[in-house]
Design a protein around this motif. Structure first.
Motif, PDB file in Angstrom:
ATOM      1  N   LEU A  16     -64.115  31.459  33.192  1.00  0.00           N
ATOM      2  CA  LEU A  16     -65.549  31.127  33.176  1.00  0.00           C
ATOM      3  C   LEU A  16     -66.291  31.994  34.188  1.00  0.00           C
ATOM      4  N   PRO A  17     -67.599  32.131  33.994  1.00  0.00           N
ATOM      5  CA  PRO A  17     -68.394  32.888  34.955  1.00  0.00           C
ATOM      6  C   PRO A  17     -68.347  32.210  36.326  1.00  0.00           C
ATOM      7  N   GLY A  18     -68.874  32.882  37.346  1.00  0.00           N
ATOM      8  CA  GLY A  18     -68.831  32.306  38.692  1.00  0.00           C
ATOM      9  C   GLY A  18     -70.016  31.430  39.012  1.00  0.00           C
ATOM     10  N   ASN A  19     -71.150  31.740  38.416  1.00  0.00           N
ATOM     11  CA  ASN A  19     -72.356  30.983  38.750  1.00  0.00           C
ATOM     12  C   ASN A  19     -72.190  29.502  38.416  1.00  0.00           C
ATOM     13  N   PRO A  20     -72.499  28.644  39.364  1.00  0.00           N
ATOM     14  CA  PRO A  20     -72.231  27.209  39.209  1.00  0.00           C
ATOM     15  C   PRO A  20     -72.805  26.554  37.945  1.00  0.00           C
ATOM     16  N   THR A  32     -60.364  29.422  35.188  1.00  0.00           N
ATOM     17  CA  THR A  32     -60.751  30.082  36.430  1.00  0.00           C
ATOM     18  C   THR A  32     -62.265  30.239  36.439  1.00  0.00           C
ATOM     19  N   THR A  33     -62.822  30.413  37.629  1.00  0.00           N
ATOM     20  CA  THR A  33     -64.256  30.734  37.694  1.00  0.00           C
ATOM     21  C   THR A  33     -64.432  32.005  38.499  1.00  0.00           C
ATOM     22  N   GLY A  34     -65.385  32.813  38.070  1.00  0.00           N
ATOM     23  CA  GLY A  34     -65.732  34.033  38.787  1.00  0.00           C
ATOM     24  C   GLY A  34     -64.954  35.234  38.300  1.00  0.00           C
ATOM     25  N   GLY A  35     -65.552  36.404  38.555  1.00  0.00           N
ATOM     26  CA  GLY A  35     -64.830  37.651  38.316  1.00  0.00           C
ATOM     27  C   GLY A  35     -64.704  38.107  36.881  1.00  0.00           C
ATOM     28  N   VAL A  36     -65.498  37.548  35.974  1.00  0.00           N
ATOM     29  CA  VAL A  36     -65.357  37.989  34.577  1.00  0.00           C
ATOM     30  C   VAL A  36     -66.496  38.907  34.124  1.00  0.00           C
ATOM     31  N   VAL A  94     -70.355  31.544  50.630  1.00  0.00           N
ATOM     32  CA  VAL A  94     -70.887  30.282  50.094  1.00  0.00           C
ATOM     33  C   VAL A  94     -69.711  29.309  50.013  1.00  0.00           C
ATOM     34  N   TYR A  95     -70.019  28.057  50.160  1.00  0.00           N
ATOM     35  CA  TYR A  95     -68.954  27.075  49.945  1.00  0.00           C
ATOM     36  C   TYR A  95     -68.640  27.019  48.455  1.00  0.00           C
ATOM     37  N   ASP A  96     -67.380  26.942  48.157  1.00  0.00           N
ATOM     38  CA  ASP A  96     -66.946  26.832  46.760  1.00  0.00           C
ATOM     39  C   ASP A  96     -67.361  25.473  46.212  1.00  0.00           C
ATOM     40  N   SER A  97     -68.147  25.481  45.169  1.00  0.00           N
ATOM     41  CA  SER A  97     -68.510  24.203  44.544  1.00  0.00           C
ATOM     42  C   SER A  97     -67.913  24.080  43.150  1.00  0.00           C
ATOM     43  N   ASN A  98     -67.537  25.203  42.565  1.00  0.00           N
ATOM     44  CA  ASN A  98     -67.064  25.150  41.170  1.00  0.00           C
ATOM     45  C   ASN A  98     -65.840  24.267  40.973  1.00  0.00           C
ATOM     46  N   ARG A  99     -64.946  24.266  41.959  1.00  0.00           N
ATOM     47  CA  ARG A  99     -63.735  23.448  41.794  1.00  0.00           C
ATOM     48  C   ARG A  99     -64.080  21.964  41.774  1.00  0.00           C
ATOM     49  N   ALA A 146     -60.630  28.786  41.704  1.00  0.00           N
ATOM     50  CA  ALA A 146     -61.873  29.549  41.818  1.00  0.00           C
ATOM     51  C   ALA A 146     -61.531  30.880  42.466  1.00  0.00           C
ATOM     52  N   THR A 147     -62.162  31.955  41.988  1.00  0.00           N
ATOM     53  CA  THR A 147     -61.889  33.257  42.580  1.00  0.00           C
ATOM     54  C   THR A 147     -63.140  33.779  43.267  1.00  0.00           C
ATOM     55  N   GLY A 148     -62.942  34.522  44.326  1.00  0.00           N
ATOM     56  CA  GLY A 148     -64.072  35.161  45.013  1.00  0.00           C
ATOM     57  C   GLY A 148     -63.807  35.315  46.496  1.00  0.00           C
ATOM     58  N   ASP A 149     -64.060  36.533  47.007  1.00  0.00           N
ATOM     59  CA  ASP A 149     -63.886  36.799  48.433  1.00  0.00           C
ATOM     60  C   ASP A 149     -64.941  36.090  49.271  1.00  0.00           C
ATOM     61  N   GLU A 150     -66.052  35.728  48.616  1.00  0.00           N
ATOM     62  CA  GLU A 150     -67.173  35.151  49.369  1.00  0.00           C
ATOM     63  C   GLU A 150     -67.069  33.638  49.499  1.00  0.00           C
ATOM     64  N   LEU A 151     -65.986  33.068  48.967  1.00  0.00           N
ATOM     65  CA  LEU A 151     -65.917  31.602  48.912  1.00  0.00           C
ATOM     66  C   LEU A 151     -65.277  31.008  50.157  1.00  0.00           C
ATOM     67  N   ALA A 152     -65.987  30.082  50.753  1.00  0.00           N
ATOM     68  CA  ALA A 152     -65.425  29.336  51.873  1.00  0.00           C
ATOM     69  C   ALA A 152     -65.033  27.959  51.369  1.00  0.00           C
ATOM     70  N   GLY A 191     -68.385  45.343  35.809  1.00  0.00           N
ATOM     71  CA  GLY A 191     -68.961  46.163  36.869  1.00  0.00           C
ATOM     72  C   GLY A 191     -69.018  45.479  38.214  1.00  0.00           C
ATOM     73  N   GLU A 192     -68.240  44.473  38.394  1.00  0.00           N
ATOM     74  CA  GLU A 192     -68.170  43.825  39.692  1.00  0.00           C
ATOM     75  C   GLU A 192     -66.989  44.375  40.449  1.00  0.00           C
ATOM     76  N   ALA A 193     -66.996  44.131  41.721  1.00  0.00           N
ATOM     77  CA  ALA A 193     -65.831  44.513  42.506  1.00  0.00           C
ATOM     78  C   ALA A 193     -64.810  43.389  42.445  1.00  0.00           C
ATOM     79  N   ASP A 194     -64.594  42.891  41.250  1.00  0.00           N
ATOM     80  CA  ASP A 194     -63.639  41.798  41.086  1.00  0.00           C
ATOM     81  C   ASP A 194     -62.386  42.339  40.423  1.00  0.00           C
ATOM     82  N   PHE A 195     -61.257  41.822  40.825  1.00  0.00           N
ATOM     83  CA  PHE A 195     -59.999  42.267  40.220  1.00  0.00           C
ATOM     84  C   PHE A 195     -59.573  41.351  39.088  1.00  0.00           C
TER      85      PHE A 195
HETATM   86  P1  AMP Z   1     -69.002  36.191  39.912  1.00  0.00           P
HETATM   87  O1  AMP Z   1     -69.013  35.785  38.489  1.00  0.00           O
HETATM   88  O2  AMP Z   1     -67.659  36.115  40.543  1.00  0.00           O
HETATM   89  O3  AMP Z   1     -69.694  37.501  40.117  1.00  0.00           O
HETATM   90  O4  AMP Z   1     -69.925  35.146  40.665  1.00  0.00           O
HETATM   91  C1  AMP Z   1     -71.286  35.011  40.324  1.00  0.00           C
HETATM   92  C2  AMP Z   1     -72.029  34.203  41.365  1.00  0.00           C
HETATM   93  O5  AMP Z   1     -71.506  32.895  41.454  1.00  0.00           O
HETATM   94  C3  AMP Z   1     -71.946  34.759  42.780  1.00  0.00           C
HETATM   95  O6  AMP Z   1     -73.204  34.610  43.404  1.00  0.00           O
HETATM   96  C4  AMP Z   1     -70.931  33.880  43.441  1.00  0.00           C
HETATM   97  O7  AMP Z   1     -71.103  33.800  44.815  1.00  0.00           O
HETATM   98  C5  AMP Z   1     -71.142  32.552  42.783  1.00  0.00           C
HETATM   99  N1  AMP Z   1     -69.873  31.834  42.778  1.00  0.00           N
HETATM  100  C6  AMP Z   1     -68.710  32.308  42.280  1.00  0.00           C
HETATM  101  N2  AMP Z   1     -67.739  31.388  42.422  1.00  0.00           N
HETATM  102  C7  AMP Z   1     -68.295  30.315  43.022  1.00  0.00           C
HETATM  103  C8  AMP Z   1     -67.798  29.060  43.443  1.00  0.00           C
HETATM  104  N3  AMP Z   1     -66.507  28.722  43.256  1.00  0.00           N
HETATM  105  N4  AMP Z   1     -68.644  28.187  44.011  1.00  0.00           N
HETATM  106  C9  AMP Z   1     -69.944  28.518  44.198  1.00  0.00           C
HETATM  107  N5  AMP Z   1     -70.470  29.691  43.819  1.00  0.00           N
HETATM  108  C10 AMP Z   1     -69.663  30.592  43.247  1.00  0.00           C
END
Ligand code: AMP
Ligand code: MG
Length: 419
Positions: A309-313, A261-265, A213-218, A196-202, A268-272
């Motif tokens: 994959l997108p980040g949203n659960p 992977t999840t997130g960052g796709v 947010v706690y990572d739930s995607n994994r 899972a990718t994301g700076d906001e993930l705990a 216009g996000e600050a995702d690498f």
């Molecule tokens: P992103 O596609 O990276 O912009 O993420 C979209 C939304 O999904 C954001 O609100 C993220 O905080 C949330 N998110 C991304 N990855 C996870 C994850 N592993 N677990 C829970 N929420 C996530």
């Protein structure tokens, strides 16, 4: 290896910025080739695996003509239009044959599974026969060849009974065993690595700081992959940091056939992640005409296929079930039908929908007044994982479709049985 770009460019109506769900499935399929490596394993271990050879019986099952019932084996030509009295010449049990021949006017007491005594062709059930000493009285109305199971009736020597590419189920284990075979060739398990990718993930165990947010995607990924029977490598949470992400991508690709992977796709996000995927391999970025789950990346990094994959659960789960599942089963070598069945139900409430995208609303299928109905789980935001947890099906609202009135017929995909 075919180039990903080449493979998808032959598709008609392929528009990466407004890709229909069915087109995306087709595009992914065009790029994949199923694994070929196989292994021989003990049949009990093969449950859920994919057969890598046709199973061709060397013997007939059953091996001999035998009785389907407890009763008397008779020669049909002996039977009179009225009652017939026969002489009991002996008995045969399952596993113990009658030695000798049955002559005219004779019969043999048989139990279910007993080999048909030579000369007999018909079994009269014990409930209708009357016995008096060694005389047996057979009532009229018997049919020739009744209650006999023939050699090869279940499985015929020489003709394939299971096809390569079938997923092995409980009945298949028994069927293979009934041939006296103890081992079977299966495809090797598909290897899938994810992070899972994301700076906001705990991660669980760490305190939740502001904005995290706690990572739930994994965890949902783990659950969905485990049910598919693939080998799983969980590479954890990776920060939005190019050097760390690059390392994670290579590590995942070297460990697996498929990287998820999840997130960052999204754009216009600050995702690498997006930038990096494009740099590391041949990766396509799609905007799929669906909800939830619009942005998705697909391609190849090193020797592994990549699903970004997108980040949203909820979007993770929907894109997994609509694209990744199909791809993983195809790559696993399955050739039987593993498409998710679409069932019909009536909407218990009006459903909002605009034409031009396929929607996967989370639904509860229930029975009321003898009719199957479906309602939504309420809030349908793509971050509301509760909507998946409370649902027992997706309400699939097709691409062209607009809003649905209460009572309108809709398609549903049941979660139960969804591997
Ligand atoms: P992103 O596609 O990276 O912009 O993420 C979209 C939304 O999904 C954001 O609100 C993220 O905080 C949330 N998110 C991304 N990855 C996870 C994850 N592993 N677990 C829970 N929420 C996530
Ligand atoms: Mg992100």
């Amino acid at each position: 290896m075919t180039s990903i770009l080449q493979a998808v460019s032959c598709l008609d109506d392929y528009d990466p910025n407004a890709l229909r769900v069915d087109k995306a499935v087709e595009a992914i399929r065009a790029c994949l080739s199923p694994i070929t490596a196989t292994e021989r394993i003990e049949i009990r271990q093969s449950l859920g695996r994919v057969l890598a050879e046709d199973v061709v019986p060397a013997i007939n099952v059953p091996a001999h003509d035998n009785s389907a019932m407890d009763g008397y084996a008779v020669r049909f030509s002996d039977l009179q239009p009225g009652e017939t009295i026969l002489e009991e010449a002996g008995s045969a049990f399952a596993g113990r044959v009658f030695e000798g021949r049955v002559g005219p006017g004779q019969c043999v007491r048989v139990m279910t599974g007993a080999v048909m005594p030579p000369g007999t062709d018909t079994v009269v059930i014990q409930e209708v026969a009357r016995r008096n000493g060694d005389r047996v009285l057979i009532p009229p109305g018997q049919k020739k060849a009744q209650n006999v199971r023939y050699a090869g009736e279940d499985l015929k020597a020489g003709s394939a009974v299971l096809r390569s590419g079938k997923q092995i189920g409980p009945a298949d284990l028994g069927l293979i065993a009934s041939l006296g075979v103890g081992e079977v060739a299966v495809k090797r398990r598909l290897r899938v690595a994810f992070f899972a990718t994301g700076d906001e993930l705990a991660s669980i165990g760490a305190p939740l700081r502001e904005g995290e947010v706690y990572d739930s995607n994994r965890y949902t990924l783990h659950g969905m992959l485990a049910r598919l029977g693939v080998e799983i490598t969980d590479l954890g949470v990776v920060r939005d940091d190019p050097a760390l992400l690059e390392k994670a991508f290579h590590k995942a690709a070297s460990a697996a056939d498929v990287v998820i992977t999840t997130g960052g796709v999204s754009v216009g996000e600050a995702d690498f992640t997006r930038e990096l995927m494009a740099k590391l391999g041949e990766v396509l970025f799609w905007k799929i005409a669906m909800r939830p789950g619009r942005p998705m990346a697909f391609g190849r990094i090193d020797d592994a296929f990549l699903f970004g994959l997108p980040g949203n659960p909820v979007a993770v789960m929907v894109t997994f079930y609509q694209f990744v599942r199909d791809a993983l089963l195809y790559l696993s070598g399955r050739t039987d039908d593993y498409s998710i069945p679409l069932l019909k139900a009536n909407a218990a409430e009006p459903l909002r929908k605009v034409p031009g995208r396929t929607e996967y609303q989370r639904g509860v299928l229930f029975r009321e007044d003898g009719e199957w109905k479906v309602r939504t789980t309420g809030q349908q935001g793509s971050g509301v994982l509760r909507s998946m947890s409370e649902a027992n099906c997706f309400i699939v609202l097709e691409h062209e479709r607009g809003k649905v009135d209460a009572g309108g017929q809709v398609s549903v995909q049941l979660f139960e049985g969804l591997a």
